[in-house]
Write an enzyme that holds these catalytic residues in place. Structure first.
Site, PDB file in Angstrom:
ATOM      1  CG  ASP A  71      60.176  14.791 -49.651  1.00 52.15           C
ATOM      2  OD1 ASP A  71      59.764  16.183 -51.066  1.00 52.15           O
ATOM      3  OD2 ASP A  71      59.325  14.937 -48.995  1.00 52.15           O
ATOM      4  CE  LYS A 124      60.977  20.528 -49.796  1.00 57.00           C
ATOM      5  NZ  LYS A 124      59.767  20.937 -49.705  1.00 57.00           N
ATOM      6  CG  MET A 170      67.130  19.444 -42.511  1.00 57.90           C
ATOM      7  SD  MET A 170      65.551  21.185 -42.550  1.00 57.90           S
ATOM      8  CE  MET A 170      64.246  21.569 -41.058  1.00 57.90           C
TER       9      MET A 170
HETATM   10  N1  SAH Z   1      60.855  14.613 -41.262  1.00 59.78           N
HETATM   11  C1  SAH Z   1      62.112  14.593 -41.310  1.00 59.78           C
HETATM   12  C2  SAH Z   1      62.544  15.523 -41.310  1.00 59.78           C
HETATM   13  C3  SAH Z   1      62.346  16.227 -42.029  1.00 59.78           C
HETATM   14  S1  SAH Z   1      63.874  17.364 -41.754  1.00 59.78           S
HETATM   15  C4  SAH Z   1      61.943  13.091 -40.377  1.00 59.78           C
HETATM   16  O1  SAH Z   1      60.863  13.017 -39.223  1.00 59.78           O
HETATM   17  O2  SAH Z   1      62.788  12.465 -39.828  1.00 59.78           O
HETATM   18  C5  SAH Z   1      65.173  16.742 -43.554  1.00 59.78           C
HETATM   19  C6  SAH Z   1      66.551  16.860 -42.194  1.00 59.78           C
HETATM   20  O3  SAH Z   1      66.352  15.493 -41.110  1.00 59.78           O
HETATM   21  C7  SAH Z   1      68.218  15.928 -42.400  1.00 59.78           C
HETATM   22  O4  SAH Z   1      68.925  17.249 -43.468  1.00 59.78           O
HETATM   23  C8  SAH Z   1      68.635  15.293 -41.936  1.00 59.78           C
HETATM   24  O5  SAH Z   1      68.679  16.115 -40.808  1.00 59.78           O
HETATM   25  C9  SAH Z   1      67.306  14.426 -40.988  1.00 59.78           C
HETATM   26  N2  SAH Z   1      67.146  13.021 -41.330  1.00 59.78           N
HETATM   27  C10 SAH Z   1      65.938  12.399 -42.250  1.00 59.78           C
HETATM   28  N3  SAH Z   1      66.081  12.110 -42.599  1.00 59.78           N
HETATM   29  C11 SAH Z   1      67.969  11.049 -42.292  1.00 59.78           C
HETATM   30  C12 SAH Z   1      68.341   9.815 -42.246  1.00 59.78           C
HETATM   31  N4  SAH Z   1      67.621   9.145 -42.999  1.00 59.78           N
HETATM   32  N5  SAH Z   1      69.313   9.826 -42.091  1.00 59.78           N
HETATM   33  C13 SAH Z   1      69.791  11.364 -41.107  1.00 59.78           C
HETATM   34  N6  SAH Z   1      69.220  12.277 -40.764  1.00 59.78           N
HETATM   35  C14 SAH Z   1      67.588  12.444 -41.389  1.00 59.78           C
END
Ligand code: SAH
Length: 500
Positions: free
Chosen positions: A35, A57, A171
């Site tokens: 991703d 995405k 998100m």
């Molecule tokens: N599975 C992921 C989350 C997926 S949803 C997890 O556990 O982190 C995607 C959202 O996660 C993004 O829109 C943002 O809000 C957050 N996100 C994921 N990685 C990030 C990062 N390195 N910095 C800031 N926000 C992050």
């Protein structure tokens, strides 16, 4: 062993925040799907034969629809492949990992899920925000902020707003107005501290602090974009104190370093420890020279005719020892020659192979090594080196009556395939520093970039490792050239910090 599908969390981005199990999965994968939020550096761990599929995405723009991703997982598994589905953070935290695992279950496909450090907890940690703290919060809630207009049925805003624990929205940026309104309308104190952490744990992490009532204006003013974690609660008050990451001395700095593929990057690690973003450019393509192998073999067979064996680079040690191994020569064959070395990396490489050099020079240049050698009795020197190694060592020793037998054992060619990447790196990011650890890396860089792009180099600070390198650089560039105090990677890093 039967094949499987692994749904794997890659953590929030920092290269160190991935599990050992995830690394093992990447190394074994035949097919790797990843991703946008996965740090692409992890792809370097894969096998050469592994097929890589980007299924990233953006939050509003699904490049590969979910059912198609599921289809790929099933088809590749059915081809007998070990399939790894790599996701940012933890696969079960809004990563649709649950849906993918269900699909696999329904298809009767064997699977495993590898948890990861979620950005919701790990990302906030790097911003200095502990999700719980005895003085401020005894629970945390991870909520999707996804812009669904009619989310009343999914999220119980009235209970969320009354919650004293930390509220973490993923998100949520595109929907910030709605989130803030729901929380305030349902009774959340408008002055509650909030924080935004963008690109958490990465070199470009940015933490912005505000209050609930000003959150929307803050997003606009600071131009905050996804991926960002939006956090609401009193724990945010600790960010100033606990944000260790953005306080690292080289945080936010872009540093270009040169390397040859054959060398592992000690400098890169040291710079990253200090928070820098490192853009590593392999300026030189280094290869052993086939024709030299049998020559070295003959020389070793006649090693008793030599008194000295001189190494002036890490690679000369590496390729020389490869030849010893190839022809199954025992190290003890070298027992009667004095081994000479210049440069910390050369000496370290020898020491790692169980050889403590007899003669080294304090300074990283061939002339001073020649000076050290000539303090000993006159004799014959075997000098395995690069095809572009300078002739200073030879000349100085020959002037003093030594005989030097130069054997070029590796080639050192400019890697023109990197031109676009390096020019783009300079054009697209503000490069603060560029480092050169030898004259040849500088010359190669100029050759690689093209003389027409020299002015790009002049815009940043150039850090050089030794007198000769500095002299070479200064013959082309007059300003902003700095030399580290000592000939070491540590000293180069110190120089950069000093220049901030
Ligand atoms: N599975 C992921 C989350 C997926 S949803 C997890 O556990 O982190 C995607 C959202 O996660 C993004 O829109 C943002 O809000 C957050 N996100 C994921 N990685 C990030 C990062 N390195 N910095 C800031 N926000 C992050």
């Amino acid at each position: 062993m039967s094949n499987k599908v692994y749904i794997v969390g890659a953590g929030p981005g920092d290269y160190g925040l991935i599990t050992l199990k995830a690394v093992e999965c990447i190394k074994n994968a035949d097919v790797l799907l990843y991703d946008r939020l996965v740090n692409p550096d992890f792809l370097e761990l894969k096998k050469d034969t592994c097929e890589v599929i980007y299924v990233g995405k953006e939050s509003s723009n699904h490049i590969v629809p979910q059912d198609q991703i599921n289809r790929i997982l099933i088809d590749k598994f059915n081809e007998g492949k070990t399939v790894v589905r790599l996701k940012g953070g933890d696969p079960y935290v809004f990563g649709r990992g649950g849906e993918e695992a269900e699909t696999l279950y329904d298809e009767g496909i064997e699977f495993e899920v590898v948890p990861g450090v979620t950005s919701a907890v790990g990302g906030l940690c790097y911003a200095g925000i502990p999700v719980t703290h005895r003085d401020y919060s005894s629970s945390f809630h991870i909520v999707t902020g996804h812009s669904k207009k009619d989310d009343q049925n999914e999220i119980n805003w009235s209970s969320l707003a009354k919650e004293k624990g930390t509220l973490i929205f993923l998100m949520g940026i595109g929907n910030i107005e709605h989130i803030v309104k729901q929380l305030i309308d349902n009774g959340k104190e408008p002055n509650t501290p909030v924080g935004f952490v963008s690109w958490a744990t990465r070199y470009n992490q940015k933490t912005t602090l505000s209050t609930l009532k000003d959150a929307k204006a803050c997003v606009e003013r600071e131009n905050i974009k996804a991926p960002t974690i939006f956090v609401v609660g009193d724990v945010v008050k600790l960010a100033d104190k606990l944000n260790f990451f953005e306080k690292k001395p080289l945080f936010g700095k872009n540093i270009v370093i040169t390397r040859s593929r054959a060398k592992n990057s000690e400098l890169r690690k040291k710079l990253e420890e200090k928070g820098a973003r490192v853009i590593e450019i392999p300026t030189i393509d280094i290869k052993s020279m086939e024709s030299s192998k049998s020559i070295i073999k003959n020389k070793i067979n006649g090693i008793n005719g030599y008194d000295y064996l001189a190494f002036t680079s890490y690679n000369s040690v590496k390729y020389f020892f490869d030849i010893l191994k190839l022809y199954r020569f025992d190290l003890r064959k070298l027992a009667n020659v004095k081994i000479c070395s210049i440069g910390a990396a050369t000496t370290r490489e020898l020491e790692d192979r169980g050889v403590l050099p007899d003669i080294t020079s304090e300074r990283f240049d061939a002339v001073s090594l020649a000076g050290e050698i000539s303090k000993n009795s006159i004799g014959k020197v075997l000098f395995p080196c690069s095809e572009i190694a300078g002739t200073d060592l030879q000349k100085c020793l020959e002037n003093k009556g030594f005989a030097v037998d130069r054997v070029e054992i590796y080639s050192n060619k400019v890697n023109y395939s990197e031109r676009e990447r390096v020019v783009d790196a300079f054009r697209n990011s503000d490069v603060d520093f560029i480092t050169f650890t030898s004259s040849s890396t500088f010359e190669n860089m100029i050759e690689l970039m093209g003389h027409e792009n020299m002015e790009l180099l002049e815009k940043c600070k150039i850090i050089s490792i030794g007198d000769i390198t500095t002299k070479t650089i200064k013959s082309k560039i007059s300003n902003n050239v700095f030399q580290s105090k000592e000939v070491s990677m540590e000293s180069m890093v110190e120089k950069m910090i000093e220049l901030l």
